[in-house]
Design a protein around this motif. Structure first.
Motif, short mmCIF file in Angstrom:
data_model
loop_
_atom_site.label_atom_id
_atom_site.label_comp_id
_atom_site.label_asym_id
_atom_site.label_seq_id
_atom_site.Cartn_x
_atom_site.Cartn_y
_atom_site.Cartn_z
N ARG A 254 -35.40 -8.47 74.33
CA ARG A 254 -36.35 -9.19 73.51
C ARG A 254 -37.63 -9.46 74.31
O ARG A 254 -38.73 -9.36 73.79
N ASN B 11 -40.00 -6.69 74.09
CA ASN B 11 -40.77 -6.69 72.84
C ASN B 11 -41.90 -7.70 72.90
O ASN B 11 -43.01 -7.44 72.42
N TRP B 12 -41.60 -8.87 73.49
CA TRP B 12 -42.64 -9.89 73.64
C TRP B 12 -43.83 -9.33 74.42
O TRP B 12 -44.98 -9.54 74.07
#
Lengths: 337, 345
Positions: free
Chosen positions: B211, B214-215
């Motif tokens: 994640r 993606n950030w």
């Protein structure tokens, strides 16, 4: 020893790419490619038919790019190579980690000998010892006097910083100097610091002035400000030819009466000595360091000689004053002194 | 989707090869292979074990930094203090051990903590003031450069760490950071090469599979939208600056324990090399696009060219010119490969 500056790699690149432009870039690549064979060419032409001996020597220094002092070392090494019909590969990097990689590269290329300047011996210890262990003769030049024996080098060719620094300090004092500044052009250069320290010991009231050696205008401005800030300064000691010129300009600009003396020579320095603007220069004879470095290796290759008998060889100091300036000028113009 | 037929134009024409070539690192990979083959074929020593170990070593420290800088650049920021940080941490450990006799591991830890704090400060200043990171980190770069010189000189009276090898327990961190395996006839693969591979692998995993990855892409692509969809922008950016600082620490340790010395000017001027390697590896200067493995290929290209020129015996006065021309060539090849891959659907 360390005459000049480490220049930031990116700055230099900007300058080269910026000023030369694309067309010259292509030309330069071509020119330098043909330059690969230059040593062999000059070996046959300049010496009137010396055969190529098939020997290859690596000369690896801690010089930054574009340094006038080291260019004389390089010229000396290449002249010796040409005279003996040997190939001389010159490389340099002021960062000890990278310089040690250049030594590793020379070992991997199985050269017949290595000439190395050790500004930061600790950083090169492993690589130099590895070269010696691989049976490659090593000679240290310029700096590394204290460690050459430990690392297994044949000899060291250079000028002791302490001896030269003290000689200069004593001479400045004898000429009547009371208060001096020592201009350091390269942050973090061990040898320059040593030089100023030794000069200060012999002289007395001498303090260091740190300047940015990659920018001559800034050097001149810094020295000018210092002279204006303290009018009692009557002596400026520069540590490299081009900085002596900056100092001379600064003295003129500030209206100070300070005398300028310098380590290392250039054509401009000699001219200024003749005209009395620089009182003297101490020359450690860089050409000698390059030439004798390669010569020592050559004698080892062809005759098994150990030049120096385990002791260091002094390449200087030689003082250049008004009396002998004219004689030196001729060689300085050719870029060999 | 498994039932989708060949008639679906979205998945039909795209072969596996062009999929690979469309990745940001593909061009750099091709350029690296070309450059390797060029020097391997034109010089005797380049591809031997001894030759390879020199350019692998040279690439490794640059590569570790380039990967961290690539993450930051994908996140839309620069860190110009990264080069000086390598010198700062190395000097700090050297001074604490040789001058003050601090336990070597404690010194290493202190350096890490300080590096992370400076990284966090960089991030904090950038986020709080809204100033470009280029300016903020340029400031910390100059501050560090001055501290490296003045602080070192003031504390130990010289400008380079000497006598590090005599510090008690020196051999322990040396095994971790500075030891080497012999390889082949006269080669040695240093610890930094393994660290480099590890850092690249972890960074790639984070970017592609987590994640946080993606950030990072969202931060550099469109910060405002990222905030609106719930990306913790402040924390993530500070984390990225701390990552480059930590990488600077790692490289500082790798340098210190391999050579047993660090100079006051170590790392100065390298910060642009890291950015160049990241860009050669496919990162965009504008952020939001790039890869970690690309930066590794960028560093590999830089390291191979740097040493390859030596093996070729070219006049070293021209070194920077060759380097510049080859890097430009690599970027152009990179661009061309990607364009071709995008067109050949």
């Amino acid at each position: 020893m360390f005459s000049l500056t480490k220049r930031n790699a990116h700055m230099k690149k900007h300058r080269i790419l910026g000023t030369l432009g694309a067309a010259v870039l292509v030309g330069s690549v071509l020119a330098a490619c043909s330059g690969t064979g230059k040593e062999e060419d000059s070996a046959t032409t300049t010496t009137g038919g010396t055969k190529n001996s098939g020997l290859t020597y690596a000369v690896i220094t801690h010089s930054g790019p574009g340094d006038a002092f080291w260019d004389r070392v390089k010229s000396g090494a290449e002249k010796a190579g040409a005279d003996y019909g040997a190939t001389v590969q010159y490389n340099n990097d002021p960062d000890p980690a990278k310089q040690s990689q250049l030594i590793d590269s020379a070992v991997a290329s199985k050269v017949n000998g290595i000439v190395v300047s050790m500004a930061n011996p600790d950083g090169l210890e492993e690589s130099v010892k590895k070269a010696v262990a691989a049976g490659i003769p090593v000679v240290t030049i310029n700096s590394g006097l204290d460690k050459f024996k430990d690392f297994g080098a044949i000899t060291h060719i250079g000028q002791s910083e302490a001896i030269a620094g003290e000689a200069v300090g004593a001479r400045l004092k004898a000429e009547g100097g009371k208060k001096a500044i020592c201009v350091i052009q390269e942050a973090g250069n061990v040898g320059l610091e040593e030089r100023c320290k030794a000069a200060a010991t012999a002289f007395g009231a001498m303090e260091n002035l740190q300047v940015d050696g990659t920018d001559d205008a800034a050097v001149q401005a810094s020295v000018t400000s210092k002279l204006q800030a303290d009018p009692s300064i009557d002596t400026v000691l520069a540590l490299g030819g081009q900085y002596a010129i900056d100092a001379v300009n600064a003295v003129g600009e500030s209206g100070s009466k300070a005398k300028v003396a310098t380590f290392d020579l250039s054509e401009d320095v000699v001219t200024n000595i003749e005209s009395g603007k620089i009182s003297f220069a101490v020359d450690q004879q860089p050409y000698v360091q390059g030439f004798l470095g390669v010569t020592t290796l050559y004698l080892k290759s062809i005759n098994g000689n150990d030049v120096g008998g385990g002791q260091p060889i002094n390449s200087g100091p030689a003082f250049v004053t008004k009396d002998n300036a004219a004689q030196v000028a001729e060689f300085a113009a050719k870029g060999t002194r | 989707m498994s039932t989708a037929t060949a008639a679906d134009e979205r998945i039909s024409g795209s072969s596996k090869i062009s999929k690979v070539l469309k990745r940001p690192e593909s061009g750099a990979m091709v350029a690296a292979i070309v450059i390797f083959l060029w020097f391997a074929l034109t010089t005797d020593a380049f591809a031997t074990s001894g030759g390879s170990s020199t350019w692998l070593l040279g690439s490794s420290t640059i590569g570790i930094m380039a990967v961290a800088v690539a993450l930051l650049m994908i996140g839309g920021e620069f860190d110009l203090s990264a080069g000086a940080m390598t010198g700062f941490t190395g000097l700090l450990v050297g001074i604490l051990c040789t001058e003050y006799g601090l336990n070597i591991w404690v010194a290493i830890l202190v350096a890490l903590v300080l590096a992370l704090a400076i990284g966090a400060l960089n991030g904090f200043l950038v986020m709080k003031t809204g100033l470009p990171s280029f300016i903020v980190t340029l400031g910390t770069f100059f501050v560090l450069q001055g501290v490296n010189l003045a602080g070192t000189k003031a504390l130990i009276g010289q400008v380079a760490i000497q006598g590090m090898a005599k510090v008690p327990y020196y051999d322990q961190p040396r095994t971790l950071f500075g030891s080497a395996f012999t390889w082949g006839e006269n080669g040695s693969v240093y610890a930094s090469v393994f660290w480099w591979v590890g850092v690249t692998a972890i960074a790639t995993w984070i970017l592609m599979r987590t994640r946080v990855g993606n950030w990072i892409f969202a931060l550099g692509g469109a910060q405002q939208s990222a905030r609106q969809v719930g990306v913790p922008v402040f924390k993530a950016k500070i984390g990225l600056f701390m990552t480059t600082a930590a990488a600077g620490w790692l490289v500082g340790m790798l340098t210190l324990f391999r050579t047993s010395t660090v100079q006051a000017n170590t790392g100065v001027g390298q910060e642009f090399i890291y950015i160049i390697c990241a860009v050669v590896g496919g990162c965009l200067l504008t952020g939001g696009y790039g890869s970690a493995i690309g930066a590794t290929f960028g560093a590999l290209i830089y390291g191979m060219v740097n040493q390859g020129i030596v093996y070729s015996g070219w006049d070293s006065n021209w070194l920077k010119t060759f380097l510049g021309a080859m890097l430009l060539g690599a970027v152009l090849l990179n661009e061309w490969v990607r364009r071709r891959a995008e067109q050949s659907r």
